[in-house]
Design a protein around this motif. Structure first.
Motif, mmCIF file in Angstrom:
data_model
loop_
_atom_site.group_PDB
_atom_site.id
_atom_site.type_symbol
_atom_site.label_atom_id
_atom_site.label_comp_id
_atom_site.label_asym_id
_atom_site.label_seq_id
_atom_site.Cartn_x
_atom_site.Cartn_y
_atom_site.Cartn_z
ATOM 1 N N GLN A 120 0.841 -1.194 0.000
ATOM 2 C CA GLN A 120 0.000 0.000 0.000
ATOM 3 C C GLN A 120 0.882 1.253 0.000
ATOM 4 N N GLY A 121 0.550 2.192 -0.888
ATOM 5 C CA GLY A 121 1.255 3.468 -0.937
ATOM 6 C C GLY A 121 2.545 3.438 -1.732
ATOM 7 N N LEU A 122 2.973 2.282 -2.194
ATOM 8 C CA LEU A 122 4.196 2.200 -2.994
ATOM 9 C C LEU A 122 3.856 2.302 -4.469
ATOM 10 N N GLY A 123 4.751 2.895 -5.223
ATOM 11 C CA GLY A 123 4.594 2.929 -6.668
ATOM 12 C C GLY A 123 4.995 1.596 -7.259
ATOM 13 N N PRO A 124 4.753 1.412 -8.545
ATOM 14 C CA PRO A 124 5.087 0.126 -9.171
ATOM 15 C C PRO A 124 6.564 -0.245 -9.059
ATOM 16 N N THR A 125 7.457 0.725 -9.236
ATOM 17 C CA THR A 125 8.888 0.414 -9.195
ATOM 18 C C THR A 125 9.313 -0.026 -7.798
ATOM 19 N N ALA A 126 8.944 0.742 -6.787
ATOM 20 C CA ALA A 126 9.327 0.402 -5.415
ATOM 21 C C ALA A 126 8.694 -0.916 -4.985
ATOM 22 N N ALA A 127 7.434 -1.126 -5.347
ATOM 23 C CA ALA A 127 6.756 -2.364 -4.977
ATOM 24 C C ALA A 127 7.412 -3.560 -5.672
ATOM 25 N N TYR A 128 7.790 -3.404 -6.941
ATOM 26 C CA TYR A 128 8.455 -4.496 -7.671
ATOM 27 C C TYR A 128 9.766 -4.859 -6.983
ATOM 28 N N ARG A 129 10.556 -3.847 -6.662
ATOM 29 C CA ARG A 129 11.857 -4.113 -6.052
ATOM 30 C C ARG A 129 11.701 -4.736 -4.664
ATOM 31 N N LYS A 130 10.679 -4.328 -3.915
ATOM 32 C CA LYS A 130 10.409 -4.930 -2.611
ATOM 33 C C LYS A 130 9.990 -6.390 -2.784
ATOM 34 N N PHE A 131 9.165 -6.665 -3.791
ATOM 35 C CA PHE A 131 8.733 -8.037 -4.070
ATOM 36 C C PHE A 131 9.936 -8.909 -4.401
ATOM 37 N N ILE A 132 10.813 -8.414 -5.272
ATOM 38 C CA ILE A 132 11.998 -9.184 -5.685
ATOM 39 C C ILE A 132 12.903 -9.446 -4.482
ATOM 40 N N ALA A 133 13.035 -8.451 -3.610
ATOM 41 C CA ALA A 133 13.873 -8.628 -2.415
ATOM 42 C C ALA A 133 13.284 -9.699 -1.505
ATOM 43 N N GLU A 134 11.956 -9.774 -1.432
ATOM 44 C CA GLU A 134 11.316 -10.750 -0.549
ATOM 45 C C GLU A 134 11.223 -12.144 -1.150
ATOM 46 N N PHE A 135 10.875 -12.223 -2.447
ATOM 47 C CA PHE A 135 10.551 -13.522 -3.043
ATOM 48 C C PHE A 135 11.530 -13.976 -4.130
ATOM 49 N N GLY A 136 12.417 -13.140 -4.574
ATOM 50 C CA GLY A 136 13.385 -13.521 -5.596
ATOM 51 C C GLY A 136 12.835 -13.396 -7.012
ATOM 52 N N HIS A 137 13.617 -13.869 -7.958
ATOM 53 C CA HIS A 137 13.304 -13.717 -9.389
ATOM 54 C C HIS A 137 12.577 -14.922 -9.978
ATOM 55 N N SER A 138 12.031 -15.790 -9.168
ATOM 56 C CA SER A 138 11.446 -17.019 -9.695
ATOM 57 C C SER A 138 10.023 -16.855 -10.236
ATOM 58 N N TYR A 139 9.454 -15.657 -10.181
ATOM 59 C CA TYR A 139 8.083 -15.435 -10.640
ATOM 60 C C TYR A 139 8.072 -14.661 -11.952
#
Length: 163
Positions: A96-115
């Protein structure tokens, strides 16, 4: 009234007259089409369809029979599942409140590049990222992924040059 006002009115009058003339021409053409179609329908209703003349039996038998045309095979496709199915479960307000770029990078940091990017998009939407449409968000995420890959390649090259 200013001096320019009468000339503007005259120009508007000329334009309106021209549009009216074109409208009258289109109306006349439409009336002619309707009249022609009515005449055709009246002819078809008055004259019963003539039965085609039959050929003698000898001539019919002499011609080789035409091959029956096969009906085209129906295209069988597996129903396509959601492109983003299989994304990890995230909380409703996790991004919530994050833009697409910040949210993408946070997702990658949490779950990796496997998606895949569609899976990431669906996870971000489920986590509270807002976008005009899912397509525009998907396009933006592809751009972020491409930029990050270019940066990573440049750093890897720089690291190999330094060593």
């Amino acid at each position: 009234m200013s001096d320019a006002t009468p000339s503007r009115y005259q120009a508007a009058l000329r334009q309106a007259e021209a549009e009216l003339a074109a409208h009258d021409q289109r109306g006349e053409a439409l009336r002619n089409t309707v009249a022609s179609l009515r005449a055709l329908l009246a002819l078809g209703a008055e004259e019963p369809a003539a039965k085609p003349a039959t050929k003698p039996a000898k001539k019919r038998a002499a011609k080789p029979a035409k091959k029956a045309r096969r009906a085209p095979m129906p295209r069988l496709r597996k129903p396509r599942g959601s492109a983003g199915a299989g994304h990890p479960e995230v909380g409703a307000n996790h991004y919530q409140g994050l833009g697409p770029t910040a949210a993408y990078r946070k997702f990658i940091a949490e779950f990796g590049h496997s998606y895949t990017v569609p899976q990431i998009r669906d996870a971000l939407v489920a986590g509270g990222v807002r976008s005009k449409s899912s397509t525009s968000l998907l396009t933006g995420l592809h751009s972020v992924r491409r930029r990050d890959q270019i940066k990573a390649e440049a750093q890897a090259k720089k690291g190999s040059d330094d060593a």
